[in-house]
Design an enzyme around this catalytic site. Structure first.
Site, PDB file in Angstrom:
ATOM      1  CE1 TYR A  42      -4.118  -1.041  -0.145  1.00 40.57           C
ATOM      2  CE2 TYR A  42      -3.478  -2.854   0.422  1.00 40.57           C
ATOM      3  CZ  TYR A  42      -4.312  -2.519   0.321  1.00 40.57           C
ATOM      4  OH  TYR A  42      -5.906  -2.926  -0.307  1.00 40.57           O
ATOM      5  CD  GLN A  73     -15.853  -0.997  -8.831  1.00 41.60           C
ATOM      6  OE1 GLN A  73     -16.118  -1.856  -8.572  1.00 41.60           O
ATOM      7  NE2 GLN A  73     -16.459  -0.422  -9.698  1.00 41.60           N
ATOM      8  CG  ASP A 132      -7.296   7.117  -8.623  1.00 35.50           C
ATOM      9  OD1 ASP A 132      -8.361   7.670  -8.006  1.00 35.50           O
ATOM     10  OD2 ASP A 132      -7.918   5.704  -9.336  1.00 35.50           O
ATOM     11  CG  HIS A 134     -14.602  -0.653  -3.004  1.00 33.58           C
ATOM     12  ND1 HIS A 134     -13.774  -1.115  -4.052  1.00 33.58           N
ATOM     13  CD2 HIS A 134     -15.766  -1.475  -2.436  1.00 33.58           C
ATOM     14  CE1 HIS A 134     -15.311  -2.121  -4.813  1.00 33.58           C
ATOM     15  NE2 HIS A 134     -15.449  -2.500  -3.474  1.00 33.58           N
ATOM     16  CB  CYS A 188      -8.477   4.163  19.516  1.00 38.03           C
ATOM     17  SG  CYS A 188      -8.145   5.193  18.213  1.00 38.03           S
ATOM     18  CB  CYS A 210      -3.148   3.807  16.663  1.00 35.31           C
ATOM     19  SG  CYS A 210      -4.078   5.142  17.257  1.00 35.31           S
ATOM     20  CB  CYS A 256      -4.590   3.590  21.215  1.00 34.86           C
ATOM     21  SG  CYS A 256      -4.820   2.686  19.749  1.00 34.86           S
ATOM     22  N   GLY A 271     -15.023   2.279 -16.596  1.00 37.23           N
ATOM     23  CA  GLY A 271     -14.323   2.229 -16.660  1.00 37.23           C
ATOM     24  C   GLY A 271     -14.321   0.975 -15.175  1.00 37.23           C
TER      25      GLY A 271
HETATM   26  C1  BJW Z   1     -11.113   1.613 -19.332  1.00 36.38           C
HETATM   27  C2  BJW Z   1      -9.875   1.765 -19.701  1.00 36.38           C
HETATM   28  C3  BJW Z   1      -9.935   3.373 -20.627  1.00 36.38           C
HETATM   29  C4  BJW Z   1      -9.019  -0.279 -18.790  1.00 36.38           C
HETATM   30  N1  BJW Z   1     -11.222   3.454 -20.813  1.00 36.38           N
HETATM   31  N2  BJW Z   1     -12.118   1.598 -19.618  1.00 36.38           N
HETATM   32  C5  BJW Z   1     -14.767 -15.167  -2.836  1.00 36.38           C
HETATM   33  C6  BJW Z   1     -13.541 -15.098  -1.697  1.00 36.38           C
HETATM   34  C7  BJW Z   1     -13.445 -13.542  -1.856  1.00 36.38           C
HETATM   35  C8  BJW Z   1     -15.112 -12.836  -0.883  1.00 36.38           C
HETATM   36  C9  BJW Z   1     -15.705 -13.030  -2.776  1.00 36.38           C
HETATM   37  C10 BJW Z   1     -16.154 -14.575  -3.510  1.00 36.38           C
HETATM   38  N3  BJW Z   1     -17.361 -14.565  -4.011  1.00 36.38           N
HETATM   39  C11 BJW Z   1     -17.305 -13.055  -3.680  1.00 36.38           C
HETATM   40  C12 BJW Z   1     -17.059 -12.801  -2.751  1.00 36.38           C
HETATM   41  C13 BJW Z   1     -17.517 -11.336  -3.123  1.00 36.38           C
HETATM   42  C14 BJW Z   1     -15.979 -10.689  -3.247  1.00 36.38           C
HETATM   43  C15 BJW Z   1     -17.122 -10.206  -4.174  1.00 36.38           C
HETATM   44  O1  BJW Z   1     -17.652  -9.361  -5.181  1.00 36.38           O
HETATM   45  N4  BJW Z   1     -15.647 -10.906  -5.077  1.00 36.38           N
HETATM   46  C16 BJW Z   1     -15.173 -11.343  -6.864  1.00 36.38           C
HETATM   47  C17 BJW Z   1     -14.120 -10.984  -6.998  1.00 36.38           C
HETATM   48  C18 BJW Z   1     -15.856 -12.625  -7.782  1.00 36.38           C
HETATM   49  N5  BJW Z   1     -16.456  -8.607  -2.383  1.00 36.38           N
HETATM   50  C19 BJW Z   1     -16.369  -8.828  -1.297  1.00 36.38           C
HETATM   51  O2  BJW Z   1     -15.216  -9.630  -0.652  1.00 36.38           O
HETATM   52  C20 BJW Z   1     -17.160  -7.395  -0.698  1.00 36.38           C
HETATM   53  N6  BJW Z   1     -18.071  -7.490  -0.179  1.00 36.38           N
HETATM   54  C21 BJW Z   1     -18.830  -8.586   0.499  1.00 36.38           C
HETATM   55  O3  BJW Z   1     -18.900  -8.492  -0.084  1.00 36.38           O
HETATM   56  O4  BJW Z   1     -18.614  -8.536   2.145  1.00 36.38           O
HETATM   57  C22 BJW Z   1     -19.352  -9.777   2.385  1.00 36.38           C
HETATM   58  C23 BJW Z   1     -17.961 -10.967   2.715  1.00 36.38           C
HETATM   59  C24 BJW Z   1     -18.104 -11.374   3.581  1.00 36.38           C
HETATM   60  C25 BJW Z   1     -17.874 -12.845   3.982  1.00 36.38           C
HETATM   61  C26 BJW Z   1     -16.894 -13.299   2.461  1.00 36.38           C
HETATM   62  C27 BJW Z   1     -17.259 -13.064   1.748  1.00 36.38           C
HETATM   63  C28 BJW Z   1     -18.255 -11.543   1.732  1.00 36.38           C
HETATM   64  C29 BJW Z   1     -15.944  -6.196  -0.355  1.00 36.38           C
HETATM   65  C30 BJW Z   1     -14.854  -6.157  -1.950  1.00 36.38           C
HETATM   66  C31 BJW Z   1     -13.533  -4.853  -2.212  1.00 36.38           C
HETATM   67  C32 BJW Z   1     -13.021  -4.479  -3.095  1.00 36.38           C
HETATM   68  N7  BJW Z   1     -11.529  -4.015  -3.178  1.00 36.38           N
HETATM   69  C33 BJW Z   1     -10.654  -3.722  -4.316  1.00 36.38           C
HETATM   70  C34 BJW Z   1      -9.713  -3.846  -3.630  1.00 36.38           C
HETATM   71  C35 BJW Z   1      -9.889  -2.299  -3.207  1.00 36.38           C
HETATM   72  C36 BJW Z   1      -8.965  -1.686  -1.818  1.00 36.38           C
HETATM   73  C37 BJW Z   1      -7.537  -1.805  -2.511  1.00 36.38           C
HETATM   74  O5  BJW Z   1      -7.381  -1.268  -3.896  1.00 36.38           O
HETATM   75  O6  BJW Z   1      -6.330  -2.146  -2.635  1.00 36.38           O
HETATM   76  O7  BJW Z   1     -11.184  -3.344  -4.623  1.00 36.38           O
HETATM   77  S1  BJW Z   1     -11.137  -5.426  -4.982  1.00 36.38           S
HETATM   78  C38 BJW Z   1     -11.179  -4.248  -6.675  1.00 36.38           C
HETATM   79  O8  BJW Z   1     -12.188  -4.887  -7.302  1.00 36.38           O
HETATM   80  C39 BJW Z   1     -11.107  -2.454  -6.374  1.00 36.38           C
HETATM   81  C40 BJW Z   1     -11.664  -1.753  -7.193  1.00 36.38           C
HETATM   82  O9  BJW Z   1     -12.316  -0.810  -7.105  1.00 36.38           O
HETATM   83  C41 BJW Z   1     -12.720  -3.277  -7.248  1.00 36.38           C
HETATM   84  C42 BJW Z   1     -13.334  -3.522  -9.053  1.00 36.38           C
HETATM   85  O10 BJW Z   1     -12.568  -3.444  -9.803  1.00 36.38           O
HETATM   86  P1  BJW Z   1     -12.824  -2.604 -11.086  1.00 36.38           P
HETATM   87  O11 BJW Z   1     -12.922  -1.182 -10.663  1.00 36.38           O
HETATM   88  O12 BJW Z   1     -13.661  -2.938 -12.135  1.00 36.38           O
HETATM   89  O13 BJW Z   1     -11.111  -2.715 -11.573  1.00 36.38           O
HETATM   90  P2  BJW Z   1     -10.439  -4.031 -13.117  1.00 36.38           P
HETATM   91  O14 BJW Z   1      -9.535  -3.904 -13.160  1.00 36.38           O
HETATM   92  O15 BJW Z   1     -11.666  -4.852 -12.646  1.00 36.38           O
HETATM   93  O16 BJW Z   1     -11.333  -2.853 -14.489  1.00 36.38           O
HETATM   94  C43 BJW Z   1     -11.515  -2.006 -14.858  1.00 36.38           C
HETATM   95  C44 BJW Z   1     -11.946  -1.544 -16.449  1.00 36.38           C
HETATM   96  O17 BJW Z   1     -11.201  -0.367 -16.763  1.00 36.38           O
HETATM   97  C45 BJW Z   1     -11.591  -3.616 -17.271  1.00 36.38           C
HETATM   98  O18 BJW Z   1     -12.838  -3.373 -17.609  1.00 36.38           O
HETATM   99  C46 BJW Z   1     -11.247  -2.672 -18.589  1.00 36.38           C
HETATM  100  O19 BJW Z   1     -11.372  -2.729 -19.595  1.00 36.38           O
HETATM  101  C47 BJW Z   1     -11.340  -1.128 -18.064  1.00 36.38           C
HETATM  102  N8  BJW Z   1     -10.370   0.298 -18.631  1.00 36.38           N
HETATM  103  N9  BJW Z   1      -8.895   0.621 -19.495  1.00 36.38           N
HETATM  104  C48 BJW Z   1     -12.467   2.971 -19.604  1.00 36.38           C
HETATM  105  N10 BJW Z   1      -8.773   3.837 -20.614  1.00 36.38           N
HETATM  106 ZN    ZN Z   2      -5.847   3.934  17.557  1.00 39.11          ZN
END
Ligand code: BJW
Ligand code: ZN
Length: 248
Positions: free
Chosen positions: A72, A107, A110, A125, A136, A153, A156, A193
């Site tokens: 990170y 999502q 940045d 996110h 804390c 922190c 704490c 995107g």
């Molecule tokens: C362009 C372009 C240009 C390029 N112009 N376009 C199995 C294991 C664990 C979890 C799960 C599981 N099955 C299901 C889950 C749930 C999981 C989930 O959905 N997983 C799926 C992947 C299957 N979700 C969660 O875990 C969520 N929480 C939850 O459900 O809690 C309840 C729960 C409890 C207990 C167990 C399970 C669930 C939380 C999800 C949080 C996501 N976090 C992240 C990391 C954030 C922190 C960090 O940045 O480090 O968020 S993951 C990552 O994906 C990040 C993004 O915000 C998110 C979405 O990705 P995004 O933005 O769509 O990016 P890409 O790369 O996928 O796509 C880019 C697109 O741009 C492409 O289409 C390109 O074509 C396009 N593009 N250039 C226009 N110039």
């Molecule tokens: Zn603290």
């Protein structure tokens, strides 16, 4: 896509945007790609060489917090070198036209929408710029300042973590509630995107659709959202969005 059909779809999208009273937008990593930030999935993805489960889960942080922080901190340092692109700025112009009728749900962690000047932004996110104490719970904005490999922190003494939503974690309640409200109430939902595979964020598209909103997708390639979209505009958001603004 042939240039004629892109022009036709741009005209149609302009019509939908012109007549909408409420517009909500869902952005993903693709909108920041032209600013120089890697997307998550696909070639050159952020997780290449670094498995997502090794860095973006609570389990990973419990096992090896230094590894997670190194990852990170690299991304935080990278933020100091990037700027919003024409796609981010075009969304500010749409907000200027619609005022309170505009909600930007991102999502992305940045902060580039805020840097561009967007006001009503819901960071579902979290943010790379903020840290949260695991003891804390205090959240503080540290911008892009450099942090130690294992920051603690001052109040704490417990460990700090990035204030982002990892896999298997819940989204922040209030922000998520507002995002659902905006998606459920809009006439026009822009999906920009994102691969739309990450839930619950991707579920906002179904929510908007169920409430009969038109869905306009902008992406360089078809995504999981395409079959739900009224129109998919294929091309980089940094080009397509300014084209839309010109026509409005
Ligand atoms: C362009 C372009 C240009 C390029 N112009 N376009 C199995 C294991 C664990 C979890 C799960 C599981 N099955 C299901 C889950 C749930 C999981 C989930 O959905 N997983 C799926 C992947 C299957 N979700 C969660 O875990 C969520 N929480 C939850 O459900 O809690 C309840 C729960 C409890 C207990 C167990 C399970 C669930 C939380 C999800 C949080 C996501 N976090 C992240 C990391 C954030 C922190 C960090 O940045 O480090 O968020 S993951 C990552 O994906 C990040 C993004 O915000 C998110 C979405 O990705 P995004 O933005 O769509 O990016 P890409 O790369 O996928 O796509 C880019 C697109 O741009 C492409 O289409 C390109 O074509 C396009 N593009 N250039 C226009 N110039
Ligand atoms: Zn603290």
């Amino acid at each position: 896509m042939n240039p004629d059909s892109l022009q036709r779809d741009l005209d149609l999208a302009t019509q939908l945007l012109r007549t909408a009273r409420k517009v909500a937008v869902l952005t993903g990593a693709g909108i920041s790609a032209e600013s120089g930030l890697a997307t998550f999935r696909g070639a050159g993805g952020l997780w290449e060489g670094q498995r997502v489960e090794d860095v973006a889960t609570p389990r990973a942080f419990a096992r090896d917090p230094s590894l997670v922080w190194r990852f990170y901190n690299l991304r935080r340092a990278n933020l100091a070198t990037v700027k919003p692109n024409p796609g981010h700025y075009a969304l500010v112009q749409i907000e200027d036209r619609l005022g309170d009728g505009f909600t930007l749900i991102t999502q992305n962690v940045d902060g580039l929408h805020r840097s561009a000047g967007s006001r009503n932004v819901l960071e579902i996110h979290g943010s790379l710029r903020r840290v949260r104490c695991v003891g804390c719970g205090v959240v503080s904005d540290r911008g892009v300042e450099s942090l130690p490999d294992l920051p603690h922190c001052v109040a704490c003494g417990k460990m700090l973590r990035p204030d982002v939503v990892w896999f298997e974690e819940d989204l922040p309640d209030l922000v998520w509630h507002r995002a659902c409200k905006a998606a459920g109430e809009c006439d026009c939902f822009l999906v920009i995107g994102t691969s739309a595979v990450d839930y619950p964020a991707a579920g906002l598209i179904d929510l908007a659709r169920m409430q009969t909103a038109d869905v306009i997708e902008i992406n360089i390639q078809p995504s999981a959202a395409s079959s739900h979209a009224t129109i998919t505009l294929l091309g980089p958001s940094g080009t397509i969005l300014p084209e839309l603004i010109k026509r409005l």
